[in-house]
Design an enzyme around this catalytic site. Structure first.
Site, short mmCIF file in Angstrom:
data_model
loop_
_atom_site.label_atom_id
_atom_site.label_comp_id
_atom_site.label_asym_id
_atom_site.label_seq_id
_atom_site.Cartn_x
_atom_site.Cartn_y
_atom_site.Cartn_z
N CYS A 120 0.84 -1.19 0.00
CA CYS A 120 0.00 0.00 0.00
C CYS A 120 0.88 1.24 0.00
O CYS A 120 2.03 1.20 0.43
CB CYS A 120 -0.91 0.02 1.24
N ALA A 259 7.21 -22.54 6.71
CA ALA A 259 6.80 -23.75 7.43
C ALA A 259 5.99 -24.64 6.49
O ALA A 259 4.85 -24.33 6.14
CB ALA A 259 5.98 -23.37 8.65
N ARG A 260 6.59 -25.70 6.07
CA ARG A 260 5.97 -26.68 5.18
C ARG A 260 6.15 -28.08 5.78
O ARG A 260 6.99 -28.28 6.66
CB ARG A 260 6.64 -26.62 3.79
N ARG A 263 9.63 -29.44 6.97
CA ARG A 263 10.69 -28.44 6.83
C ARG A 263 10.19 -27.09 7.30
O ARG A 263 9.05 -26.71 7.04
CB ARG A 263 11.13 -28.34 5.37
#
Length: 280
Positions: A120, A259-260, A263
């Site tokens: 913005c 964050a997956r 991992r």
């Protein structure tokens, strides 16, 4: 604080007729119906004076208004908001807040535009001067890898609006073991976190050892809002920005991103806090 919220049992969504085009084995068209997340203007009015209009999902607006008021420094404690009422008309929704007279005087003195959001424009020199506000110190919990992954793995199960529309962000409060205790959703990532913070404030504040999990990136304002609410650890599904990491370092906040499943990246772990690895 007296609250008179608008309550909606159904999810904040509508349905729209669309053309569905598929092309796996030659393009063809079919008529279908898609669920759309509602996005409406929500005006925040303090002691009769309009302060901001935000685009938001029309749900949990009491939590949103209280969380926004706390994270923007308009009030310092929930008890400084005496009354809160949500009103609806054809143009959108208005949240009327009655706050302490001292806080209202400070708000009038500031009379600024909202600090610039990523993506913005900043409105003038005053906004630039106030874009990066001081961040409070927090106490970071000792998070385990297992807790982060457990929370991450169950987030989708708590996002009903996202499951229906694919167009909302989620912010969750998780305990030390990674169990999700509370979730708020909104079309805006800042709004979702404000709603979560407002809900936590109404329930006495963040519990010790817990952490916030958000379905977005970790930008400066997400870190700042978390620290303002006394949250010591923030886990984001996407990456962190450079200013977010700097702010986490200043506040002593543990910041985790990307964050997956299987991992995640620790962008900042406060000095003296050793990595804790737990399996399960």
């Amino acid at each position: 604080m007296t609250t008179r919220p608008q309550t909606d049992a159904a999810l904040p969504l509508s349905h729209h007729r669309v053309e569905e085009h598929r092309g796996a084995s030659g393009w063809y068209r079919d008529d279908a119906e898609d669920a759309l997340a509602l996005e409406v203007p929500v005006a925040l009015v303090y002691n009769g004076i309009s302060h901001a209009v935000m685009m938001a999902s029309p749900a949990d607006l009491v939590d949103f208004a209280l969380g926004f008021s706390l994270t923007e420094g308009i009030i310092a404690h929930p008890h400084e908001c005496y009354d809160l009422e949500v009103q609806e008309d054809t143009r959108g929704l208005t949240v009327h807040l009655t706050i302490a007279s001292q806080r209202q005087a400070e708000l009038k003195e500031r009379r600024r535009s909202l600090a610039g959001r990523t993506g913005c424009g900043l409105c003038g020199t005053e906004a630039l001067d106030q874009a990066i506000r001081p961040i409070p110190k927090v106490q970071a919990p000792a998070l385990t890898d297992a807790a982060i992954q457990h929370a991450l793995g169950s987030l989708a199960d708590h996002q009903a609006l996202q499951a229906a529309t694919g167009a909302s962000h989620g912010a969750a409060w998780c305990d030390a073991s990674g169990r999700i205790r509370l979730v708020r959703e909104d079309v805006g990532r800042h709004n979702a976190l404000d709603k979560l913070i407002g809900a936590l404030a109404r329930d006495g504040g963040p519990s010790e050892g817990g952490f916030a999990l958000v379905s977005s990136r970790a930008s400066y304002e997400m870190v700042h809002k978390s620290a303002s609410a006394g949250i010591g650890a923030l886990v984001a599904v996407s990456a962190a920005t450079s200013l977010a990491v700097e702010q986490a370092e200043q506040a002593g906040l543990m910041l985790v991103g990307f964050a997956r499943p299987g991992r995640h990246l620790v962008y900042h772990r406060p000095a003296g806090m050793a990595p804790v690895r737990a399996h399960g």
